[in-house]
Enzyme design. Structure first.
Site, PDB file in Angstrom:
ATOM      1  N   GLU A  59       0.825  -1.228  -0.128  1.00  0.00           N
ATOM      2  CA  GLU A  59      -0.103   0.087  -0.073  1.00  0.00           C
ATOM      3  C   GLU A  59       0.718   1.112   0.032  1.00  0.00           C
ATOM      4  OE1 GLU A  59      -2.338   1.627  -0.931  1.00  0.00           O
ATOM      5  OE2 GLU A  59      -3.836   1.661   0.565  1.00  0.00           O
ATOM      6  N   ASP A  60       0.395   2.450  -0.554  1.00  0.00           N
ATOM      7  CA  ASP A  60       1.314   3.718  -0.782  1.00  0.00           C
ATOM      8  C   ASP A  60       1.345   4.197   0.642  1.00  0.00           C
ATOM      9  OD1 ASP A  60      -1.428   4.180  -0.640  1.00  0.00           O
ATOM     10  OD2 ASP A  60      -1.450   5.402  -2.436  1.00  0.00           O
TER      11      ASP A  60
ATOM     12  N   ASP B 232      -3.358   5.982   6.305  1.00  0.00           N
ATOM     13  CA  ASP B 232      -3.606   7.327   6.974  1.00  0.00           C
ATOM     14  C   ASP B 232      -4.422   7.117   8.128  1.00  0.00           C
ATOM     15  OD1 ASP B 232      -4.009   9.834   7.332  1.00  0.00           O
ATOM     16  OD2 ASP B 232      -5.499  10.220   5.560  1.00  0.00           O
TER      17      ASP B 232
ATOM     18  N   PHE C 242      -0.546  16.262   3.572  1.00  0.00           N
ATOM     19  CA  PHE C 242      -0.956  15.588   2.410  1.00  0.00           C
ATOM     20  C   PHE C 242       0.334  15.643   1.405  1.00  0.00           C
ATOM     21  CE2 PHE C 242      -3.238  14.555  -1.355  1.00  0.00           C
ATOM     22  CZ  PHE C 242      -4.144  13.703  -0.939  1.00  0.00           C
TER      23      PHE C 242
ATOM     24  N   ARG D  95       0.638  11.552  -9.651  1.00  0.00           N
ATOM     25  CA  ARG D  95       1.159  10.048  -9.500  1.00  0.00           C
ATOM     26  C   ARG D  95       2.670   9.962 -10.170  1.00  0.00           C
ATOM     27  NH1 ARG D  95      -2.968   7.260  -7.304  1.00  0.00           N
ATOM     28  NH2 ARG D  95      -5.121   7.678  -8.150  1.00  0.00           N
TER      29      ARG D  95
HETATM   30  P1  IMP Z   1      -6.917   5.647   5.101  1.00  0.00           P
HETATM   31  O1  IMP Z   1      -8.092   4.808   4.821  1.00  0.00           O
HETATM   32  O2  IMP Z   1      -7.377   6.947   5.742  1.00  0.00           O
HETATM   33  O3  IMP Z   1      -5.940   5.003   5.973  1.00  0.00           O
HETATM   34  O4  IMP Z   1      -6.336   6.249   3.706  1.00  0.00           O
HETATM   35  C1  IMP Z   1      -5.930   5.173   2.788  1.00  0.00           C
HETATM   36  C2  IMP Z   1      -5.932   5.982   1.590  1.00  0.00           C
HETATM   37  O5  IMP Z   1      -6.151   7.317   1.403  1.00  0.00           O
HETATM   38  C3  IMP Z   1      -4.489   5.826   0.653  1.00  0.00           C
HETATM   39  O6  IMP Z   1      -4.443   4.594   0.207  1.00  0.00           O
HETATM   40  C4  IMP Z   1      -4.374   6.848  -0.132  1.00  0.00           C
HETATM   41  O7  IMP Z   1      -4.879   6.470  -1.175  1.00  0.00           O
HETATM   42  C5  IMP Z   1      -5.326   7.715   0.418  1.00  0.00           C
HETATM   43  N1  IMP Z   1      -4.195   8.785   1.103  1.00  0.00           N
HETATM   44  C6  IMP Z   1      -4.403   9.477   2.531  1.00  0.00           C
HETATM   45  N2  IMP Z   1      -3.399  10.104   2.650  1.00  0.00           N
HETATM   46  C7  IMP Z   1      -2.953  10.579   1.463  1.00  0.00           C
HETATM   47  C8  IMP Z   1      -1.785  11.601   1.183  1.00  0.00           C
HETATM   48  O8  IMP Z   1      -1.100  12.283   1.796  1.00  0.00           O
HETATM   49  N3  IMP Z   1      -1.749  11.720  -0.035  1.00  0.00           N
HETATM   50  C9  IMP Z   1      -2.322  10.777  -1.174  1.00  0.00           C
HETATM   51  N4  IMP Z   1      -3.305   9.983  -0.717  1.00  0.00           N
HETATM   52  C10 IMP Z   1      -3.524   9.709   0.317  1.00  0.00           C
HETATM   53 MG    MG Z   2      -4.395   3.962  -2.049  1.00  0.00          MG
END
Ligand code: IMP
Ligand code: MG
Length: 180
Positions: free
Chosen positions: A104-105, A108, A157, A170
């Site tokens: 996963e990238d 958050d 972000f 990207r």
């Molecule tokens: P989560 O469900 O809040 O953990 O979010 C995860 C997803 O939100 C990641 O896989 C990203 O696609 C997106 N995301 C969260 N923070 C960022 C950021 O700082 N930049 C770009 N995408 C983000």
């Molecule tokens: Mg993602």
């Protein structure tokens, strides 16, 4: 009629250079190589955000392995997640009795990953572990165990190296911050 929101394309400030990313990914690859020796490994990239990280990571793993992808999308162009996830592309093969490494990238709130872990558990893999390039712990809403983590970052972000804002950025070779 759906109107696309217009965004201003700003320059992203470098947070992690390509060199810094390469260096860290080499270490992660070596750890994964050590831990999965002799195991039936499937590396599962979460689209779209992980596609560049995934390509570099698998080349740093010196083992026989398979790759697959899961397409996920959360709704809208917002900079925070709702936790509402849609599977846009399922795995191409069964994962039962395989050792799954999710790539996963960024993690958050952790809500996307929590959903994904539940989803993959129903497919009876031998094990499931997570490799995430970035973690923003300040924003966590649930505890996610990241076995292999690139970097911990503050609650900003970030874009580039696969990560987007409104579908853009990207293709940057580095991770950058979209500051004010
Ligand atoms: P989560 O469900 O809040 O953990 O979010 C995860 C997803 O939100 C990641 O896989 C990203 O696609 C997106 N995301 C969260 N923070 C960022 C950021 O700082 N930049 C770009 N995408 C983000
Ligand atoms: Mg993602």
């Amino acid at each position: 009629m759906i109107l696309e929101k217009k965004i201003e394309y700003k320059q992203a400030k470098v947070l992690f250079s390509k060199e810094k990313l390469d260096e860290r990914i080499k270490v992660l690859g070596a750890e994964i190589t050590r831990d999965y020796k002799g195991k039936d490994l499937v590396v599962v990239g979460i689209l779209k955000g992980s596609f560049i990280f995934m390509a570099d990571l698998v080349r740093a793993i010196d083992l026989p392995l398979q790759v697959d992808f899961l397409g996920l999308s959360s709704y809208g162009d917002e900079t925070s997640t709702s936790g509402v996830v849609k599977i846009t592309n399922d795995l191409s093969k069964p994962i039962d009795h395989k050792h799954v490494l999710i790539v996963e990238d960024i993690i958050d709130t952790g809500l996307t990953m929590q959903y994904l872990l539940e989803f993959l558990k129903t497919r009876s893999p031998s094990s499931v572990k997570i490799c995430a390039l970035l973690e923003k712990p300040d924003n966590a809403k649930t505890k996610i165990d990241i076995a292999y983590k690139g970097f911990t970052i503050p609650n900003e972000f970030v874009v580039g190296y696969g990560l987007d804002y409104a579908g853009l950025y990207r293709n940057l070779a580095y991770i950058g911050v979209l500051g004010a």
